[in-house]
Scaffold this motif. Structure first.
Motif, PDB file in Angstrom:
ATOM      1  N   HIS A 108      53.908  26.709  38.605  1.00  0.00           N
ATOM      2  CA  HIS A 108      54.343  26.035  37.386  1.00  0.00           C
ATOM      3  C   HIS A 108      54.789  27.023  36.323  1.00  0.00           C
ATOM      4  O   HIS A 108      54.614  26.780  35.133  1.00  0.00           O
ATOM      5  CB  HIS A 108      53.252  25.067  36.912  1.00  0.00           C
ATOM      6  N   GLY A 109      55.355  28.141  36.760  1.00  0.00           N
ATOM      7  CA  GLY A 109      56.113  28.984  35.827  1.00  0.00           C
ATOM      8  C   GLY A 109      55.529  30.344  35.524  1.00  0.00           C
ATOM      9  O   GLY A 109      56.232  31.187  34.965  1.00  0.00           O
ATOM     10  N   ALA A 110      54.236  30.609  35.839  1.00  0.00           N
ATOM     11  CA  ALA A 110      53.663  31.921  35.491  1.00  0.00           C
ATOM     12  C   ALA A 110      54.239  32.967  36.443  1.00  0.00           C
ATOM     13  O   ALA A 110      53.784  33.107  37.569  1.00  0.00           O
ATOM     14  CB  ALA A 110      52.141  31.883  35.599  1.00  0.00           C
ATOM     15  N   LYS A 111      55.259  33.692  35.986  1.00  0.00           N
ATOM     16  CA  LYS A 111      55.981  34.548  36.944  1.00  0.00           C
ATOM     17  C   LYS A 111      55.279  35.874  37.213  1.00  0.00           C
ATOM     18  O   LYS A 111      55.834  36.739  37.893  1.00  0.00           O
ATOM     19  CB  LYS A 111      57.423  34.758  36.490  1.00  0.00           C
ATOM     20  N   ILE A 112      54.067  36.028  36.714  1.00  0.00           N
ATOM     21  CA  ILE A 112      53.311  37.252  36.994  1.00  0.00           C
ATOM     22  C   ILE A 112      53.188  37.503  38.499  1.00  0.00           C
ATOM     23  O   ILE A 112      53.205  38.637  38.943  1.00  0.00           O
ATOM     24  CB  ILE A 112      51.915  37.200  36.291  1.00  0.00           C
ATOM     25  N   LEU A 113      53.080  36.433  39.313  1.00  0.00           N
ATOM     26  CA  LEU A 113      53.076  36.589  40.771  1.00  0.00           C
ATOM     27  C   LEU A 113      54.042  35.599  41.409  1.00  0.00           C
ATOM     28  O   LEU A 113      54.121  34.439  40.988  1.00  0.00           O
ATOM     29  CB  LEU A 113      51.665  36.352  41.340  1.00  0.00           C
TER      30      LEU A 113
ATOM     31  N   ILE B 283      38.935  25.433  32.114  1.00  0.00           N
ATOM     32  CA  ILE B 283      40.357  25.788  32.054  1.00  0.00           C
ATOM     33  C   ILE B 283      40.505  27.285  32.298  1.00  0.00           C
ATOM     34  O   ILE B 283      39.836  28.087  31.666  1.00  0.00           O
ATOM     35  CB  ILE B 283      40.934  25.456  30.653  1.00  0.00           C
ATOM     36  N   SER B 284      41.412  27.661  33.213  1.00  0.00           N
ATOM     37  CA  SER B 284      41.655  29.087  33.447  1.00  0.00           C
ATOM     38  C   SER B 284      42.873  29.574  32.684  1.00  0.00           C
ATOM     39  O   SER B 284      42.961  30.734  32.320  1.00  0.00           O
ATOM     40  CB  SER B 284      41.892  29.352  34.929  1.00  0.00           C
ATOM     41  N   GLY B 285      43.841  28.683  32.488  1.00  0.00           N
ATOM     42  CA  GLY B 285      45.015  29.164  31.777  1.00  0.00           C
ATOM     43  C   GLY B 285      46.053  28.091  31.508  1.00  0.00           C
ATOM     44  O   GLY B 285      45.935  26.950  31.966  1.00  0.00           O
ATOM     45  N   VAL B 286      47.059  28.503  30.734  1.00  0.00           N
ATOM     46  CA  VAL B 286      48.173  27.626  30.391  1.00  0.00           C
ATOM     47  C   VAL B 286      49.453  28.293  30.895  1.00  0.00           C
ATOM     48  O   VAL B 286      49.748  29.419  30.493  1.00  0.00           O
ATOM     49  CB  VAL B 286      48.295  27.457  28.852  1.00  0.00           C
ATOM     50  N   ALA B 287      50.165  27.621  31.799  1.00  0.00           N
ATOM     51  CA  ALA B 287      51.431  28.178  32.289  1.00  0.00           C
ATOM     52  C   ALA B 287      52.582  27.452  31.602  1.00  0.00           C
ATOM     53  O   ALA B 287      52.413  26.320  31.133  1.00  0.00           O
ATOM     54  CB  ALA B 287      51.528  28.009  33.800  1.00  0.00           C
ATOM     55  N   HIS B 288      53.736  28.101  31.542  1.00  0.00           N
ATOM     56  CA  HIS B 288      54.897  27.406  30.985  1.00  0.00           C
ATOM     57  C   HIS B 288      56.126  27.702  31.830  1.00  0.00           C
ATOM     58  O   HIS B 288      56.181  28.718  32.524  1.00  0.00           O
ATOM     59  CB  HIS B 288      55.141  27.798  29.524  1.00  0.00           C
ATOM     60  N   ASP B 289      57.098  26.816  31.762  1.00  0.00           N
ATOM     61  CA  ASP B 289      58.282  26.930  32.611  1.00  0.00           C
ATOM     62  C   ASP B 289      59.499  26.441  31.834  1.00  0.00           C
ATOM     63  O   ASP B 289      59.491  25.325  31.315  1.00  0.00           O
ATOM     64  CB  ASP B 289      58.047  26.051  33.858  1.00  0.00           C
TER      65      ASP B 289
ATOM     66  N   LYS C 216      58.216  22.913  30.223  1.00  0.00           N
ATOM     67  CA  LYS C 216      57.049  22.292  30.852  1.00  0.00           C
ATOM     68  C   LYS C 216      55.816  23.147  30.596  1.00  0.00           C
ATOM     69  O   LYS C 216      55.858  24.360  30.786  1.00  0.00           O
ATOM     70  CB  LYS C 216      57.283  22.147  32.355  1.00  0.00           C
ATOM     71  N   LEU C 217      54.766  22.516  30.152  1.00  0.00           N
ATOM     72  CA  LEU C 217      53.488  23.200  29.928  1.00  0.00           C
ATOM     73  C   LEU C 217      52.495  22.683  30.955  1.00  0.00           C
ATOM     74  O   LEU C 217      52.417  21.474  31.182  1.00  0.00           O
ATOM     75  CB  LEU C 217      53.015  22.872  28.509  1.00  0.00           C
ATOM     76  N   SER C 218      51.744  23.586  31.588  1.00  0.00           N
ATOM     77  CA  SER C 218      50.739  23.154  32.571  1.00  0.00           C
ATOM     78  C   SER C 218      49.399  23.791  32.251  1.00  0.00           C
ATOM     79  O   SER C 218      49.296  25.005  32.066  1.00  0.00           O
ATOM     80  CB  SER C 218      51.145  23.574  33.981  1.00  0.00           C
ATOM     81  N   LEU C 219      48.394  22.951  32.187  1.00  0.00           N
ATOM     82  CA  LEU C 219      47.027  23.403  31.942  1.00  0.00           C
ATOM     83  C   LEU C 219      46.335  23.440  33.306  1.00  0.00           C
ATOM     84  O   LEU C 219      46.362  22.439  34.029  1.00  0.00           O
ATOM     85  CB  LEU C 219      46.374  22.357  31.032  1.00  0.00           C
ATOM     86  N   VAL C 220      45.741  24.601  33.658  1.00  0.00           N
ATOM     87  CA  VAL C 220      45.185  24.759  35.012  1.00  0.00           C
ATOM     88  C   VAL C 220      43.710  25.151  34.938  1.00  0.00           C
ATOM     89  O   VAL C 220      43.341  26.024  34.155  1.00  0.00           O
ATOM     90  CB  VAL C 220      45.965  25.863  35.781  1.00  0.00           C
ATOM     91  N   GLY C 221      42.888  24.522  35.744  1.00  0.00           N
ATOM     92  CA  GLY C 221      41.477  24.924  35.803  1.00  0.00           C
ATOM     93  C   GLY C 221      40.712  24.114  36.834  1.00  0.00           C
ATOM     94  O   GLY C 221      40.792  22.886  36.849  1.00  0.00           O
TER      95      GLY C 221
ATOM     96  N   ILE D 160      47.171  19.623  34.686  1.00  0.00           N
ATOM     97  CA  ILE D 160      47.894  18.565  33.960  1.00  0.00           C
ATOM     98  C   ILE D 160      49.157  19.215  33.410  1.00  0.00           C
ATOM     99  O   ILE D 160      49.081  20.266  32.770  1.00  0.00           O
ATOM    100  CB  ILE D 160      47.090  18.025  32.764  1.00  0.00           C
ATOM    101  N   SER D 161      50.320  18.606  33.684  1.00  0.00           N
ATOM    102  CA  SER D 161      51.574  19.157  33.167  1.00  0.00           C
ATOM    103  C   SER D 161      52.230  18.146  32.239  1.00  0.00           C
ATOM    104  O   SER D 161      52.165  16.934  32.493  1.00  0.00           O
ATOM    105  CB  SER D 161      52.563  19.436  34.300  1.00  0.00           C
ATOM    106  N   VAL D 162      52.872  18.645  31.179  1.00  0.00           N
ATOM    107  CA  VAL D 162      53.660  17.772  30.299  1.00  0.00           C
ATOM    108  C   VAL D 162      55.025  18.409  30.063  1.00  0.00           C
ATOM    109  O   VAL D 162      55.144  19.638  30.023  1.00  0.00           O
ATOM    110  CB  VAL D 162      52.975  17.542  28.923  1.00  0.00           C
ATOM    111  N   VAL D 163      56.030  17.559  29.931  1.00  0.00           N
ATOM    112  CA  VAL D 163      57.366  18.029  29.568  1.00  0.00           C
ATOM    113  C   VAL D 163      57.548  17.805  28.072  1.00  0.00           C
ATOM    114  O   VAL D 163      57.202  16.739  27.555  1.00  0.00           O
ATOM    115  CB  VAL D 163      58.446  17.267  30.368  1.00  0.00           C
ATOM    116  N   THR D 164      58.055  18.850  27.392  1.00  0.00           N
ATOM    117  CA  THR D 164      58.357  18.747  25.962  1.00  0.00           C
ATOM    118  C   THR D 164      59.811  19.184  25.777  1.00  0.00           C
ATOM    119  O   THR D 164      60.464  19.567  26.743  1.00  0.00           O
ATOM    120  CB  THR D 164      57.469  19.718  25.146  1.00  0.00           C
TER     121      THR D 164
END
Ligand code: ADP
Ligand code: ASP
Ligand code: MG
Length: 426
Positions: free
Chosen positions: A209-214, A259-265, A350-355, A389-393
């Motif tokens: 869901h967008g975290a391009k670190i990996l 929650i471990s983190g918030v990803a964005h795309d 897109k914002l995604s909350l992951v945990g 949980i992902s939301v589009v803004t």
């Protein structure tokens, strides 16, 4: 002593000084007695620059994918040769290998090839002779034609994991321009916290869901082959982040963070087919058409149909790069689909909350929606999985939304600000 596979990303080898710094680090590992295989990416933004050049010479038409792969693999080849030369000049023997020479065999999906097998005989011989092996990341060779292929953007991470699996390395280190995996992208959230460890399950959701670190496929590959990934900075000596895959028993003993983190795309777009007849088979026909154009869709929302007209609106998100092909495919069968209008919106985020702890904690969605309301951010679409949980803004609201949600879930660091050492974020 250990066998270490270390991957250095583009911003870690962006110029002569950076390559020299990386060479010192590798020479140091070798002096300590480790066997080292190094995977390198193209220097800085080379891959993007090569894509820009191809666009300029192709006069608006699509460039042939086989030739695009020949072009893009050149970037990694420059890095591998320069790094080998730099290591050699430090009195440490090093040999450079292309993906093909390293035995990375792929299918023929140019631009997004999958690794089918790795036969690293030449790397093993290189290590046995006491040399460091330097491998061009992001590339392989297809079995049928013997042509070079690329593994998709960010694919050098996957090269590193595949080599680590094939060589049974002790660890796969991913060196980059931040100090590890953070609770959010430090370029957007300076108060993001480094995670000492993250489960591969959560990392998969963040990467997808967008975290391009990996690169997503590197995390999948590592999980499947039991490779331990260690993400850390090439600019500091800090500890970084370990990507772990706990057994079910270990998982039960662990208190998973909610929650471990918030990803964005920012790479997605939204298409709305307005006034689709609300009859059985309409959605099937629409999405058959979308699939036929080769697009992977992510979220779908179908509105309640308007009573008087018996028509409804269907919206979906897809990679922005696929919008032209999908729009053309839908327009080609417009009469059959019967919709009244097609709206394409490229300005979404897109914002995604992951945990993993979400599974057992109610109220996470309510808190997320509350945080977005307080920040004045409108939600256009929602989707969920067991641990996300992902939301589009709107794209303009995305940074505000990520910071607000990060704070609302108590993820902000008390003191140290996250450091971004290099890279342009491109
Ligand atoms: P490399 O060139 O080393 O492969 P990338 O640019 O592909 O580096 O990935 C590193 C970047 O990932 C960081 O500079 C950061 O902006 C971004 N990033 C996105 N999400 C995160 C996160 N959760 N933690 C750390 N970095 C992240
Ligand atoms: N150079 C390639 C890219 O920019 C691969 C990588 O960096 O991992 O996508
Ligand atoms: Mg990368």
């Amino acid at each position: 002593m250990s066998l270490i596979v270390s991957k250095f990303g583009g911003s870690s080898v962006s110029d002569a000084a950076s390559i020299s710094r990386v060479a010192d680090r590798i020479a140091g590992m070798r002096t300590q007695g480790h066997d080292v295989v190094v995977v390198v990416s193209a220097m800085g933004d080379t891959t993007d620059e090569l894509i820009d050049l191809a666009e300029q010479v192709s006069a608006g038409g699509a460039a042939p994918q086989r030739e695009m792969d020949i072009l893009l693999t050149a970037g990694e080849r420059i890095s591998m040769a320069l790094l080998a030369i730099a290591i050699h000049s430090r009195g440490v023997s090093a040999q450079a290998f292309t993906g093909q020479q390293a035995g990375v065999l792929t299918d023929s999906a140019y631009g997004n090839a999958r690794i089918l097998d790795v036969t690293p005989g030449r790397l093993t011989s290189c290590l046995e002779s006491g040399s460091v092996a330097i491998v061009a990341g992001f590339q392989g060779v297809n079995e049928d034609a013997g042509d070079v292929t690329t593994l998709g953007r960010g694919g050098s991470d996957t090269t590193a994991v595949a080599l680590a699996a094939a060589l049974r390395a002790d660890v796969c280190e991913i060196y980059t321009d931040v100090d590890g995996v953070f609770t959010a992208d430090p370029r957007i959230v300076p108060t993001a916290r480094r995670l000492a460890r993250v489960t591969s399950e959560e990392m998969l959701e963040m990467a997808a869901h967008g975290a391009k670190i990996l690169h997503l496929r590197s995390v999948e590959y590592a999980r499947r082959h039991g490779v331990e990934m260690h993400v850390r900075s090439s600019f500091s000596m800090l500890e970084g982040t370990r990507v772990v895959t706990p057994t079910d028993e270990e998982e039960q003993l662990m208190e998973a963070p909610i929650i471990s983190g918030v990803a964005h795309d920012r790479s997605q777009a939204k298409i709305t087919a307005v006034g689709v007849p609300d009859v059985p088979g309409a959605a099937a026909r629409l999405f058959e058409t979308v699939a036929g154009a080769g697009a992977n869709i992510d979220m779908i929302v179908q509105n309640v149909s308007v009573h008087e007209t018996g028509r409804t609106d269907i919206s979906f998100t897809l990679p922005a790069t696929d919008t032209d092909a999908v729009r053309a495919a839908i327009e080609a069968v417009a009469e059959e689909l019967g919709h009244t209008e097609l709206i394409v919106n490229a300005g979404i985020g897109k914002l995604s909350l992951v945990g993993a702890g979400m599974r057992s904690h109610p109220g996470v969605s309510a808190k997320l929606f509350g945080a977005l309301r307080d920040a004045g951010v409108n939600i256009e679409m929602i989707s969920t999985s067991e641990i996300r949980i992902s939301v589009v803004t709107s794209a303009d609201d995305l940074d505000t939304a990520v910071r607000a949600v990060h704070t609302a879930f108590g993820l902000d660091a008390a003191e140290v600000e996250a450091v971004v050492y290099g890279g342009t974020g491109r």
